[in-house]
Design a protein around this motif. Structure first.
Motif, PDB file in Angstrom:
ATOM      1  N   THR A 142      14.069  -7.562  -1.788  1.00 34.00           N
ATOM      2  CA  THR A 142      14.429  -7.097  -3.133  1.00 34.00           C
ATOM      3  C   THR A 142      13.221  -7.018  -4.056  1.00 34.00           C
ATOM      4  N   ASN A 143      12.154  -7.717  -3.734  1.00 33.61           N
ATOM      5  CA  ASN A 143      10.898  -7.519  -4.476  1.00 33.61           C
ATOM      6  C   ASN A 143      10.246  -6.200  -4.079  1.00 33.61           C
ATOM      7  N   LEU A 144      10.289  -5.894  -2.783  1.00 31.34           N
ATOM      8  CA  LEU A 144       9.713  -4.640  -2.298  1.00 31.34           C
ATOM      9  C   LEU A 144      10.507  -3.434  -2.795  1.00 31.34           C
ATOM     10  N   SER A 145      11.827  -3.588  -2.855  1.00 31.50           N
ATOM     11  CA  SER A 145      12.699  -2.480  -3.245  1.00 31.50           C
ATOM     12  C   SER A 145      13.793  -2.993  -4.182  1.00 31.50           C
ATOM     13  N   PRO A 146      13.487  -3.130  -5.471  1.00 32.55           N
ATOM     14  CA  PRO A 146      14.435  -3.743  -6.421  1.00 32.55           C
ATOM     15  C   PRO A 146      15.761  -3.005  -6.546  1.00 32.55           C
ATOM     16  N   PHE A 196       0.824  -1.212   0.000  1.00 32.96           N
ATOM     17  CA  PHE A 196       0.000   0.000   0.000  1.00 32.96           C
ATOM     18  C   PHE A 196       0.861   1.265   0.000  1.00 32.96           C
ATOM     19  N   GLY A 197       1.891   1.267  -0.846  1.00 30.73           N
ATOM     20  CA  GLY A 197       2.729   2.441  -0.965  1.00 30.73           C
ATOM     21  C   GLY A 197       3.853   2.530   0.051  1.00 30.73           C
ATOM     22  N   TYR A 198       3.963   1.550   0.925  1.00 28.14           N
ATOM     23  CA  TYR A 198       5.010   1.556   1.949  1.00 28.14           C
ATOM     24  C   TYR A 198       6.074   0.493   1.667  1.00 28.14           C
ATOM     25  N   SER A 199       6.296   0.175   0.410  1.00 29.81           N
ATOM     26  CA  SER A 199       7.226  -0.905   0.075  1.00 29.81           C
ATOM     27  C   SER A 199       8.645  -0.612   0.541  1.00 29.81           C
ATOM     28  N   GLU A 200       9.096   0.637   0.366  1.00 21.95           N
ATOM     29  CA  GLU A 200      10.459   0.977   0.778  1.00 21.95           C
ATOM     30  C   GLU A 200      10.606   0.873   2.292  1.00 21.95           C
ATOM     31  N   THR A 201       9.597   1.328   3.023  1.00 20.95           N
ATOM     32  CA  THR A 201       9.637   1.249   4.484  1.00 20.95           C
ATOM     33  C   THR A 201       9.664  -0.195   4.958  1.00 20.95           C
ATOM     34  N   LEU A 202       8.815  -1.031   4.370  1.00 22.15           N
ATOM     35  CA  LEU A 202       8.795  -2.446   4.736  1.00 22.15           C
ATOM     36  C   LEU A 202      10.120  -3.108   4.408  1.00 22.15           C
ATOM     37  N   VAL A 247      28.355 -17.672   1.733  1.00 25.08           N
ATOM     38  CA  VAL A 247      29.549 -17.834   2.555  1.00 25.08           C
ATOM     39  C   VAL A 247      29.226 -18.364   3.949  1.00 25.08           C
ATOM     40  N   ILE A 248      28.180 -17.827   4.586  1.00 29.10           N
ATOM     41  CA  ILE A 248      27.920 -18.174   5.986  1.00 29.10           C
ATOM     42  C   ILE A 248      27.082 -19.440   6.114  1.00 29.10           C
ATOM     43  N   ILE A 249      25.909 -19.486   5.459  1.00 25.86           N
ATOM     44  CA  ILE A 249      25.029 -20.645   5.674  1.00 25.86           C
ATOM     45  C   ILE A 249      25.024 -21.614   4.488  1.00 25.86           C
ATOM     46  N   THR A 250      25.641 -21.236   3.385  1.00 27.00           N
ATOM     47  CA  THR A 250      25.744 -22.091   2.201  1.00 27.00           C
ATOM     48  C   THR A 250      24.371 -22.561   1.721  1.00 27.00           C
ATOM     49  N   ASP A 251      23.493 -21.622   1.501  1.00 28.19           N
ATOM     50  CA  ASP A 251      22.234 -21.878   0.790  1.00 28.19           C
ATOM     51  C   ASP A 251      22.529 -21.579  -0.682  1.00 28.19           C
ATOM     52  N   VAL A 252      22.971 -22.601  -1.403  1.00 28.73           N
ATOM     53  CA  VAL A 252      23.505 -22.390  -2.752  1.00 28.73           C
ATOM     54  C   VAL A 252      22.429 -21.899  -3.705  1.00 28.73           C
ATOM     55  N   ASP A 253      21.275 -22.556  -3.687  1.00 27.74           N
ATOM     56  CA  ASP A 253      20.206 -22.168  -4.612  1.00 27.74           C
ATOM     57  C   ASP A 253      19.693 -20.767  -4.291  1.00 27.74           C
ATOM     58  N   GLY A 254      19.507 -20.476  -3.004  1.00 26.00           N
ATOM     59  CA  GLY A 254      19.038 -19.148  -2.617  1.00 26.00           C
ATOM     60  C   GLY A 254      20.031 -18.065  -3.001  1.00 26.00           C
ATOM     61  N   ALA A 255      21.323 -18.317  -2.765  1.00 29.19           N
ATOM     62  CA  ALA A 255      22.349 -17.335  -3.125  1.00 29.19           C
ATOM     63  C   ALA A 255      22.384 -17.099  -4.624  1.00 29.19           C
ATOM     64  N   THR A 256      22.239 -18.170  -5.396  1.00 27.58           N
ATOM     65  CA  THR A 256      22.241 -18.028  -6.859  1.00 27.58           C
ATOM     66  C   THR A 256      21.111 -17.118  -7.317  1.00 27.58           C
ATOM     67  N   LYS A 257      19.937 -17.319  -6.754  1.00 24.29           N
ATOM     68  CA  LYS A 257      18.776 -16.513  -7.146  1.00 24.29           C
ATOM     69  C   LYS A 257      18.970 -15.038  -6.790  1.00 24.29           C
ATOM     70  N   ILE A 258      19.492 -14.760  -5.582  1.00 21.37           N
ATOM     71  CA  ILE A 258      19.672 -13.364  -5.176  1.00 21.37           C
ATOM     72  C   ILE A 258      20.793 -12.715  -5.984  1.00 21.37           C
ATOM     73  N   PHE A 259      21.880 -13.432  -6.217  1.00 22.44           N
ATOM     74  CA  PHE A 259      22.950 -12.875  -7.045  1.00 22.44           C
ATOM     75  C   PHE A 259      22.443 -12.594  -8.463  1.00 22.44           C
ATOM     76  N   ASP A 260      21.667 -13.508  -9.021  1.00 26.83           N
ATOM     77  CA  ASP A 260      21.143 -13.292 -10.381  1.00 26.83           C
ATOM     78  C   ASP A 260      20.232 -12.067 -10.422  1.00 26.83           C
ATOM     79  N   LYS A 261      19.416 -11.892  -9.394  1.00 30.97           N
ATOM     80  CA  LYS A 261      18.580 -10.690  -9.319  1.00 30.97           C
ATOM     81  C   LYS A 261      19.445  -9.445  -9.209  1.00 30.97           C
ATOM     82  N   GLY A 262      20.515  -9.538  -8.422  1.00 29.01           N
ATOM     83  CA  GLY A 262      21.398  -8.396  -8.258  1.00 29.01           C
ATOM     84  C   GLY A 262      22.116  -8.021  -9.544  1.00 29.01           C
ATOM     85  N   VAL A 263      22.541  -9.027 -10.300  1.00 22.13           N
ATOM     86  CA  VAL A 263      23.223  -8.766 -11.570  1.00 22.13           C
ATOM     87  C   VAL A 263      22.270  -8.114 -12.558  1.00 22.13           C
TER      88      VAL A 263
END
Length: 233
Positions: free
Chosen positions: A108-112, A64-70, A127-143
């Protein structure tokens, strides 16, 4: 008896006082509902901490318009538990799409264009928890969001090299980083990436960047451990 009709001046003041509070009221109601629904949808084991609540899917549609705040609030929450793994599947290996991944994905969906969750959050996943699939998805979004941000690009290259074992993709990311401001030696590193020496050099360069930019000490310590493991091999 109260007058049935207010004069225009008083009416305007009344409406302003009444409706001016609606956005804040809506946000409060929204926050309460989201927390309540998440509690219902997330059963807990007896004695387990109850503050690791994964965000609801598609939360950005209910901001409801508060995406950046959330996004800011959720980022502060995620920072408190960068090392939290909700389900281990091996030594220092967390399940794919962990709690931390879900937090970062929603942020990153709320604030791309919120840079730090890609740059530091994705690195914590790998590096810390080794969630390989999750890290791949976030890095790909970041790129995709920051195609000219060379620190994100070569951190993603480290992830693809070390965790995904895709040296071809890692080399592509390094070349992209070099074309967008990374030091000239990154071009040479891309060519050496297919050797063990190249792999170690990339990991050590990422570590040095983290130290120089005063990244989270936990990230630095965990990456130092991974580099030592590479040297031992």
């Amino acid at each position: 008896m109260l007058p049935m009709v207010l004069n225009s001046t008083n009416s305007t003041k009344y409406l302003n006082r009444s409706f001016g509070r609606i956005p804040s009221l809506l946000l409060g109601i929204l926050s309460f509902l989201l927390i309540a629904i998440a509690q219902i949808k997330s059963p807990f084991v007896q004695g387990e901490r109850k503050d690791f609540i994964a965000p609801l899917p598609m939360m950005e549609r209910f901001s409801f318009g508060y995406s950046e705040t959330l996004a800011d609030l959720m980022w502060v929450r995620a920072l408190q538990d960068f090392d939290y793994c909700d389900q281990s599947v091996g030594e220092n290996i967390c399940r794919n799409n962990s709690w931390l991944y879900q937090m970062l994905d929603t942020i990153t969906n709320l604030s791309p264009q919120f840079r730090i969750p890609y740059a530091a959050g994705a690195l914590a996943l790998t590096v810390i928890i080794t969630d390989v699939d999750g890290a791949t998805k976030i890095f790909d979004k970041g790129v995709r969001a920051f195609p000219n941000d060379w620190p994100i690009l070569y951190r993603a290259a480290y992830h693809y090299m070390y965790e995904v074992k895709d040296n071809k993709r890692a080399a592509e990311l390094l070349i992209q980083a070099a074309k967008n401001g990374a030091p000239p030696w990154v071009f040479n590193l891309a060519g050496r990436l297919y050797s063990d020496a190249g792999n170690l050099e990339l990991a050590e360069s990422v570590l040095q960047d983290m130290i120089n930019t005063k990244q989270d000490p936990g990230l630095v310590k965990r990456l130092q451990g991974k580099i030592q493991s590479m040297k031992n091999k």
